[in-house]
Design an enzyme around this catalytic site. Structure first.
Site, PDB file in Angstrom:
ATOM      1  N   CYS A 182       0.823  -1.216   0.000  1.00 21.43           N
ATOM      2  CA  CYS A 182       0.000   0.000   0.000  1.00 21.43           C
ATOM      3  C   CYS A 182       0.858   1.268   0.000  1.00 21.43           C
ATOM      4  CB  CYS A 182      -0.977   0.001   1.169  1.00 21.43           C
ATOM      5  SG  CYS A 182      -0.169  -0.060   2.772  1.00 21.43           S
TER       6      CYS A 182
ATOM      7  N   CYS B 220      26.596  37.279   8.713  1.00 20.88           N
ATOM      8  CA  CYS B 220      27.505  37.518   9.835  1.00 20.88           C
ATOM      9  C   CYS B 220      27.023  38.757  10.581  1.00 20.88           C
ATOM     10  CB  CYS B 220      28.922  37.725   9.304  1.00 20.88           C
ATOM     11  SG  CYS B 220      30.071  38.246  10.600  1.00 20.88           S
TER      12      CYS B 220
ATOM     13  N   CYS C 138      35.564  38.039   8.008  1.00 20.50           N
ATOM     14  CA  CYS C 138      36.201  38.371   9.293  1.00 20.50           C
ATOM     15  C   CYS C 138      37.375  37.428   9.593  1.00 20.50           C
ATOM     16  CB  CYS C 138      35.194  38.269  10.434  1.00 20.50           C
ATOM     17  SG  CYS C 138      33.771  39.343  10.263  1.00 20.50           S
TER      18      CYS C 138
ATOM     19  N   HIS D  15      -1.054   1.545   7.640  1.00 23.93           N
ATOM     20  CA  HIS D  15      -1.570   1.385   6.284  1.00 23.93           C
ATOM     21  C   HIS D  15      -1.552   2.744   5.581  1.00 23.93           C
ATOM     22  CE1 HIS D  15      -3.994  -0.227   3.100  1.00 23.93           C
ATOM     23  NE2 HIS D  15      -5.067   0.473   3.401  1.00 23.93           N
TER      24      HIS D  15
END
Length: 334
Positions: A11, A150, A200, A281
């Protein structure tokens, strides 16, 4: 016409195939592929044969066993080579990626044989479409952009990633819109999770967020209903009530002014019934000719649009055994 349950739990496969059949752009591409010269048998040719036999049935009602497709699936992937219940989302993911890979492989073969359109090998590049893009990508692929800013130098770095389906976290008593908003929330990277900023040249605090850069033609939304519980040592189901509307307005959150919003219609839902990922199911709800059908393996019934609300999930956590929307297929109106 419906797909029959075969030898073991299929299923998870039936419900996804039934949902995909009612995603019209996908069905049309599969049927068009079937009319091309025959290739050697693979998962895509088996799916094309299955869709073809559904689309070309003379009888009004009946059942088609997806025997060839299931046999091929089990041969191709050991994950599905058993009689156990599998995860419908894992199957969807595997199917779409496999079809895309097969199409790319065929294109490569055609290119090597010099068979591409207009007799030129580079005809795919001339229209700006990279050769890697297939109709699976054209239908289901969207793009996310992962932005990190940043907090010291304000530099933003961004990285794009494509998706064929979008997995979103769920919370109790929410809606799809809320889940998607949560997906784009800004997160602060600090203390031991600081971000290394190239500008940086050191670790800095930063804001991180995920944004939708490109919305797909068909948005396949996977609700993350299965959560691993450490104390139980297993996955448990979150039967939370999550409202999914028949009409969804989505905003392009990356600030692209050319396509600020898109309207989507719900075309299919794969529903999980039960309490855990490997048991329970799957059923499918689909829209066909302006009315809704519920497919439960080989049983089909017409349902009211209002009845879809029964598959939102539960407001109380007492009972985990619920019938709740698991994968939603939204088709863009344009």
């Amino acid at each position: 016409f419906t797909v029959e349950k075969l030898f073991g739990n299929t299923c998870y496969c039936n419900s996804v195939l039934q949902a995909l059949y009612f995603c019209r752009p996908f069905r049309e591409k599969i049927l068009a592929y079937r009319s091309q010269p025959r290739r050697k048998e693979n998962l895509l040719t088996c799916l094309a044969d299955l869709f073809h036999s559904i689309a070309n049935q003379k009888r009004k009602v009946g059942v088609i066993p997806p025997k060839k497709f299931i046999t091929r699936l089990r041969k191709e992937n050991e994950l599905f080579d058993n009689y156990m219940q599998q995860d419908a989302h894992e199957f969807l993911n595997y199917l779409l990626n496999t079809i895309a890979d097969l199409l790319q492989e065929e294109r490569k073969q055609d290119k090597q044989n010099g068979k591409l359109a207009n007799g030129t090998l580079d005809s795919q590049k001339s229209n700006g479409t990279p050769p890697a893009t297939t109709w699976v990508h054209e239908i289901f692929q969207g793009t996310l952009t992962n932005e990190t800013r940043c907090l010291t130098c304000e530099t933003i770095s961004s990285k794009d990633e494509d998706f064929l389906d979008l997995s979103v976290d769920v919370e109790q008593n929410t809606s799809i819109t809320h889940c998607l908003r949560g997906f784009s929330n800004t997160e602060t990277l600090c203390s031991e999770y600081k971000y290394y900023c190239e500008e940086c040249r050191s670790k800095q605090e930063a804001h991180k967020r995920m944004r939708v850069k490109k919305l797909p033609m068909i948005l396949a939304l996977h609700l993350k209903r299965f959560k691993y519980m450490e104390q139980l040592q297993r996955y448990t189901k979150l039967s939370y009530r999550v409202v999914f509307p028949l009409e969804l307005r989505l905003f392009n959150t990356s600030g692209d002014a050319t396509n600020p919003e898109r309207l989507y219609d719900l075309v299919a839902v794969v529903v999980h019934c039960g309490s855990g990922p490997n048991r329970g199911h799957y059923i499918a709800i689909v829209k066909s000719h302006d009315f809704w059908l519920l497919f439960d393996d080989d049983i089909v019934e017409k349902i009211d649009a209002q009845a879809i609300e029964e598959f939102y999930g539960l407001t109380s956590e007492i009972s985990k055994n619920s019938e709740s929307g698991y994968i939603l297929f939204y088709q863009s109106r344009d």
